[in-house]
Each structure stands twice: as C-alpha cells, then as structure tokens.
Scaffold this active site. Structure first.
Site, PDB file in Angstrom:
ATOM      1  N   VAL A  60       0.846  -1.201   0.000  1.00  0.00           N
ATOM      2  CA  VAL A  60       0.000   0.000   0.000  1.00  0.00           C
ATOM      3  C   VAL A  60       0.876   1.244   0.000  1.00  0.00           C
ATOM      4  CG1 VAL A  60      -1.709   1.298   1.337  1.00  0.00           C
ATOM      5  CG2 VAL A  60      -1.824  -1.203   1.296  1.00  0.00           C
ATOM      6  N   ALA A 105       4.175   3.982   3.344  1.00  0.00           N
ATOM      7  CA  ALA A 105       3.770   2.759   2.644  1.00  0.00           C
ATOM      8  C   ALA A 105       3.827   1.599   3.629  1.00  0.00           C
ATOM      9  CB  ALA A 105       4.689   2.494   1.456  1.00  0.00           C
ATOM     10  N   LYS A 106       3.301   0.476   3.261  1.00  0.00           N
ATOM     11  CA  LYS A 106       3.416  -0.733   4.090  1.00  0.00           C
ATOM     12  C   LYS A 106       3.050  -1.922   3.233  1.00  0.00           C
ATOM     13  CE  LYS A 106       4.255  -1.754   8.514  1.00  0.00           C
ATOM     14  NZ  LYS A 106       5.149  -1.037   9.427  1.00  0.00           N
ATOM     15  N   GLY A 107       3.554  -3.079   3.615  1.00  0.00           N
ATOM     16  CA  GLY A 107       3.211  -4.290   2.881  1.00  0.00           C
ATOM     17  C   GLY A 107       3.159  -5.475   3.808  1.00  0.00           C
TER      18      GLY A 107
END
Ligand code: NAD
Length: 416
Positions: A60, A105-107
């Site tokens: 994201v 962001a992040k995942g």
C-alpha cells in the site's frame, strides 16, 4: 466488533479528530486520509512437500507527496488490507512528523512464517517481491523489515528486485545486512529511538531512569534491545511479556540473563528468575512507565482503566485503541504516541537510503548522533506544540504531521 477495532477507521478518525486544530481545508484533509494506491496479490508458494499454497499479500502507498513510500513488510496471520493500509497511513504521519524525505507505505502477507521452512520463506519472499515489483523503487517505494521479517528477508527481497532490474541499486530497500549496503546499528535503531524518547520525557519532569519501575509488552526486535537499554540505565523492568505469557519480579528482572535464556531457545514465560503472571495482572502492576512493544490494539479501554502508571510510551504501532486513549487521558496517564517514539527505525532507514545513494558509509557515531538529534528535535517540536496549543502529545504530533502533508500537497497542486 468494537467501535475502534478496525485499525484503518481508527487511524482515519484520529486524523479527522485534529481537523479543528488546523486550518486545513476539509477536502484536503480527505485527500490526506485516503490511501493513494493498494495492490493486492495472491502469493503462490510451492511448499517443500510440493503442495501449492496461495496467500493474500498487499503493498500500500498511503501518501507519497513528500517522497518515496516508506514502510515495512510484515508476515502475520492477522494481516488484512485494512491493517496494512492503517500502518501505511501511520508511516506517512511518522515520516512527516520526524521530517525525513519519505512518504508512507506498508506491505505484508497474511501467513504464519513460523510454519514455513527457511527455503519456503525464501521462495515466498521472492515471489512476493516479484508480485509487488511495479510498486517498488528507490524513488517510488523503499520497503524495510517489520513484524516477522528481518535483514535476511530484506536480502532475498533486494536480490529479486536486482535480478529484475539488471542493476544492483542498494537504495531500493533498507534494513539490509551490512554486507549489502546496510547501515550500522539498524537493528537497534527503533529501540534506541524509544530510549531517547523516554529520556527526553523524564527530563521534562526533572527525572532520570534510575530505579524507575517499568513494564514492557513484547520481547522482539524492539522490546528486547529496549529492555536491555533501560536495564543498563538503572531502571527496573518489573514485568515483561511476549506471546508465551507474562513474567514478574518486583525487584527487577535480570534482563541480560533473560536475553541469554531466550537466545538459547528458552520460552520467556518459563524464565525461572521471575513469576509467571496472568496477562490481566500484568497491566495492573504499579509502575512508573508502561511500554507496549508488541502488536496493535494491545491496550483497550478495560485494560486502560486499570493502568496505574504515570507514563505510557508507545513503542509498537497503534498499541492503544481510541477508547483506551480517552480513558488514559481522563486518568492523567501521559501517552507519547507511536509516530514519535518508534520513529528511530525509519530515521535509520532514511540514513541507509541516503548512504546507498551517496555510495559512502557513515561510521557508527555519525549514525547514532544524527538519530539522537532527529529524535530529540522531533520530541521538542511535539512537546512545544502540545504546550502552546494545550493539546495532548498525540494531538500535537498528528497536527504537525498532517500540516506537513497538507503543505506538500498544496505546493504540488492537483495534477492535471
Ligand atoms: P517482533 O516480531 O520482533 O516482536 C514482537 C513481540 O511481540 C514478540 O516478543 C512477540 O512474542 C510479542 N507478542 C506477540 N503477540 C503478543 C501478545 N499477544 N502478547 C504479548 N506479546 C506478544 O516485532 P518487532 O519488530 O519487535 O515489532 C513490535 C512492534 O513495534 C510492532 O507493532 C511493529 O510494527 C513496531 N515497530 C517495529 C519497528 C522495528 O524496527 N522492528 C519499527 C517501528 C515500529
């Protein structure tokens, strides 16, 4: 489902809640709250047994107006698109608050990495890297480790991206091993940042850490080194917990002995030099400081009601629910928010990114000094804003972060 059990709604509500404290147009605030893009992938893994398993994964980008996306990769069964998006939102706020040139962001992958062999973990990581490849790049999105991922996972991830790019761009990911362009001290950077925050907080009350009674939830990459730093500074860690349970010793737990015990394969809750206690009792212990350093939503309103500590420093991301935050406020527990206190890791990541682009490695002193400067400067800004506007530290941190995001959006304008 309780009012704030959806982490995304909770963080979005928190941002909206400071709207009256800023001059930001409601439509601009709406733009800041929404994620820019979400990629959902089906990550395929051929297990060692040849069985095929498909896991859901995400990357994201919440906001990249101030710089490339920045945020960890998490492997956890409880990962969902909303939880990852909430964490990406937190990253936008964090990078803005400590003023480093990144967005948020992040995942993550919804999986239990403890059930996978090392080869399976490597294949899963490489497949995921390939799946989210279009999102990643030095000037697009620079991932890092998070819960259940580490420098080894980052190395596999980097190697996969480099294989696709046909070039070795070390700055495409941070939290790498030193041999692949990592930064000195990265592994302890978040804990060091929390430690600096705690010292800055104590200094505001003319206090030191000597003899302070502290409880810490989580003994992982953050809680482990942090408990060591606090113990070394003369504080008494009277209780500590991890996924196996909680332990208590009113004279202070021998942290070096516990670290060695766990390093040698011992289960924390079976550490003999402390008593095993129920989780409920853990939170009610009389202490000076509580540090949640495990997972989000650890402290709900019921737990908060029984907290007797004067200070709570959030080392984990989002460990206090909105309802709990209100209770803590009413009970005059001073909370230092996650986006400030655990920013040491992302600050260190920004140093790694800068070094890799520069092609010049900094020595340990330079890294530590600059980290301390950034943490303390950000703490002072948050503290000053809280004092002048008579708002909580969390509100002050949010207002500073949201104003910086708004400023970036206003300068960039809306394309086309
Ligand atoms: P980790 O996986 O290394 O450690 C997590 C710890 O939490 C473990 O000790 C685990 O046993 C414990 N835990 C899990 N469930 C628990 C439960 N129900 N009760 C008690 N303990 C429990 O993860 P980490 O890297 O230490 O991250 C911890 C938190 O800090 C997360 O919220 C993460 O997002 C945040 N954070 C980490 C970093 C970093 O640099 N690692 C940076 C910023 C924020």
């Amino acid at each position: 489902m309780s009012e704030d059990s959806n982490p995304l709604k909770a963080i979005q509500d928190r941002i909206f809640s400071v709207s009256t404290l800023t001059d930001i147009e409601p439509s601009l605030l709406e733009l800041i709250v929404q994620p820019e893009r979400i990629l959902e992938v089906s990550v395929c893994l051929k297990r060692d047994s040849s069985e095929l398993v498909i896991y859901k994964g995400w990357r994201v980008h919440h906001d990249t107006s101030r710089g490339p996306g920045k945020g960890g990769i998490r492997y956890h069964l409880a990962a969902t698109v909303d939880s990852i998006t909430a964490l990406a939102t937190e990253m936008s706020l964090k990078t803005a608050l400590v003023d480093i040139p990144f967005g948020g962001a992040k995942g993550g992958i919804a999986c239990d990495p403890n059930q996978l062999s090392e080869h399976e973990l490597e294949r899963l990581t490489r497949r995921y890297a390939m799946d989210i490849y279009p999102m990643i790049g030095t000037y697009r999105d620079v991932p890092a480790p998070d819960v259940n991922t580490n420098e080894k996972v980052m190395a596999w991830f980097a190697d996969t991206i480099w294989a696709f790019n046909k070039e070795n761009t070390t700055s495409v990911i941070t939290g790498k091993p030193l041999a692949l362009g990592g930064v000195l001290g990265h592994q302890g950077a978040t804990s060091l940042g929390v430690m600096i925050t705690i010292k800055n907080l104590m200094a505001k009350f003319n206090q030191t850490l000597a003899g302070k009674k502290i409880i810490i939830q989580g003994f992982g990459k953050v809680g482990g080194p942090l408990s060591f730093l606090l113990h070394s500074a003369g504080a008494k860690i009277v209780a500590i917990s991890d996924v196996s349970g909680a332990i208590h010793n009113r004279f202070g737990i021998d942290i070096p002995a516990l670290s060695l015990f766990v390093k040698n394969g011992g289960v924390l809750s079976e550490f003999r030099q402390a008593d095993k206690i129920p989780e409920k009792q853990f939170w009610t212990l009389e202490t000076d400081l509580i540090v949640p350093a495990a997972l989000e939503n650890a402290i709900d309103a019921e737990i908060a009601q029984n907290i007797s500590s004067k200070f709570l420093v959030e080392a984990a991301n989002g460990p206090v629910t909105e309802a709990a935050d209100q209770v803590l406020k009413e009970n005059k527990v001073l909370v230092v928010p996650d986006i400030l206190s655990n920013a040491g890791g992302v600050i260190s990541s920004s140093f790694e990114w800068a070094q890799d682009r520069q092609g010049y490695m900094w020595n340990a002193k330079k890294v530590t000094d600059r980290l301390a400067d950034k943490m303390s400067q950000s703490f002072e800004e948050m503290w000053a804003r809280s004092q002048t506007s008579k708002i909580s530290l969390r509100q002050a941190a949010l207002v500073i972060a949201v104003e910086r995001l708004a400023q970036a959006h206003l300068y960039r304008g809306i394309f086309p």
